[in-house]
Design a protein around this motif. Sequence first.
Motif, PDB file in Angstrom:
ATOM      1  N   GLU A  31       5.047  -5.192   7.269  1.00  0.00           N
ATOM      2  CA  GLU A  31       4.728  -4.028   7.433  1.00  0.00           C
ATOM      3  C   GLU A  31       5.936  -2.861   7.022  1.00  0.00           C
ATOM      4  N   CYS A  60      -2.866  -6.397   5.445  1.00  0.00           N
ATOM      5  CA  CYS A  60      -3.146  -5.664   6.448  1.00  0.00           C
ATOM      6  C   CYS A  60      -1.965  -5.148   7.009  1.00  0.00           C
ATOM      7  N   VAL A 111      -0.696  -1.320   5.546  1.00  0.00           N
ATOM      8  CA  VAL A 111       0.385  -0.276   6.509  1.00  0.00           C
ATOM      9  C   VAL A 111       1.932   0.461   6.377  1.00  0.00           C
ATOM     10  N   THR A 137      -3.412   6.428   8.356  1.00  0.00           N
ATOM     11  CA  THR A 137      -2.509   5.925   8.230  1.00  0.00           C
ATOM     12  C   THR A 137      -2.504   4.500   9.650  1.00  0.00           C
ATOM     13  N   ALA A 180      -5.639   1.935   9.605  1.00  0.00           N
ATOM     14  CA  ALA A 180      -5.204   1.197   8.362  1.00  0.00           C
ATOM     15  C   ALA A 180      -4.670  -0.070   9.864  1.00  0.00           C
ATOM     16  N   ARG A 181      -3.147   1.077  10.801  1.00  0.00           N
ATOM     17  CA  ARG A 181      -1.913   0.116  11.664  1.00  0.00           C
ATOM     18  C   ARG A 181      -2.833  -0.974  12.534  1.00  0.00           C
ATOM     19  N   ALA A 183      -4.540  -4.156  11.283  1.00  0.00           N
ATOM     20  CA  ALA A 183      -3.686  -4.725  11.301  1.00  0.00           C
ATOM     21  C   ALA A 183      -3.760  -5.533  12.898  1.00  0.00           C
ATOM     22  N   LYS A 224     -10.018  -6.791   7.483  1.00  0.00           N
ATOM     23  CA  LYS A 224      -9.280  -6.394   5.318  1.00  0.00           C
ATOM     24  C   LYS A 224     -10.227  -4.976   4.222  1.00  0.00           C
ATOM     25  N   VAL A 260      -9.345  -2.584   5.640  1.00  0.00           N
ATOM     26  CA  VAL A 260      -8.149  -1.374   5.381  1.00  0.00           C
ATOM     27  C   VAL A 260      -7.563  -1.164   4.166  1.00  0.00           C
ATOM     28  N   SER A 261      -8.239  -2.533   3.306  1.00  0.00           N
ATOM     29  CA  SER A 261      -8.455  -1.966   2.020  1.00  0.00           C
ATOM     30  C   SER A 261      -9.267  -0.453   1.429  1.00  0.00           C
TER      31      SER A 261
END
Length: 374
Positions: free
Chosen positions: A77, A238, A242, A283, A286-287, A290, A313, A316-317
């Motif tokens: 990260e 991932c 982030v 964000t 996504a965090r 991850a 994946k 997040v992508s």
Amino acid sequence: MDFDLTHEQRLLADSVNRFVSDRYGDFEKRKAYRSGQKGYADANWSAMSEMGLLGLPLPEEQGGFGGGPVETLLVMEAFGRGLVVEPYFATVVLGLGLLRRTSGQGELLAQVVAGETTLAFAHQERQARHDLHDIAATARRAGDGWVLDGAKGVVLHGDAADRILVSARIAGARRDRAGIGLFLLDPAAAGVTRRGYATQDGLRAAEIVLEGAPATLLAEDALPLIELVADEAIAALCAEAVGAMETLRDLTVDYLKTRQQFGRPIGEFQALQHRAADMLVATEQARSMAMYAAMMVQQTDAAARSTALSAAKALVSRLADTLGKDAVQLHGGIAMTEEYKAGHYFKRLAMIGALFGDVDHHLRRVVAAGGLPE
């Protein structure tokens, strides 16, 4: 579930964040690192070694940090926030992830931890798309050893790696799951041709052709190991996404506060405030994914692990793609220039989205498995 960091994990995060701030706080430094022959700075690599980052996944008795997926998440990260160009992902996450699970390579492990040797993993082949079991490269015995024939593509940092781990078929047809071996290759050996190039995100990769190249066998039935390390790589990507998303969001919000239109900052327009809020939500989503990936990569059930990592994946992508496009649009033309860093974050996020399977590939895997594991 308790997601609080331990004291040691907080110290690691602080240390890595300071490294990124010192070495990558000025974006011009990154450009200078990329201009070197290897595409990165040896001084930065040595500093990572001194910090113990190159031995992060190794147990302490092997000279490592004894870290797990959470420690990798913290490092990646931070590296995402700085767009770090050193071959950490290729060497530590991929190369060391494979090498440390084979026997008889203690000396090489020590060289990697000391920063003396970098690694790359040559697995991807043109016809395979994202199927890890689709391997056409072959391995055959030659006396007491093995020789490899075939071609590998998009080998991350493969043009400058000191040693390359290569997958090749010992037996079976091209798409059989059985019969895939893992080999260690000296790229300076006869029969190895490397063509290096810059990737769209400013890092390095190589196309590698093997024609009777001598290699050392590390594992005969290597696909389960390769799939495990690929899942660990997805979790690391991932986390990196982030960090990049967080910085790109902050860059965009700062730009909205300073860019003037009709005599006022464009950030005062409500429609753009909503777009900025959407970037914050993306964000944080996504965090969360991850963190989920870091947790599930330790799952002992391989099928459940792979399904969970595919879900992480894919989401997040998709979030990174949306945020990146919003950031470019909100910046306007400046985001498309080489001089301004927003476009570089967008390119890295696009590359992360393609590595180890795009959104469609991973969604198909989740659907085929019947959804997420309970």
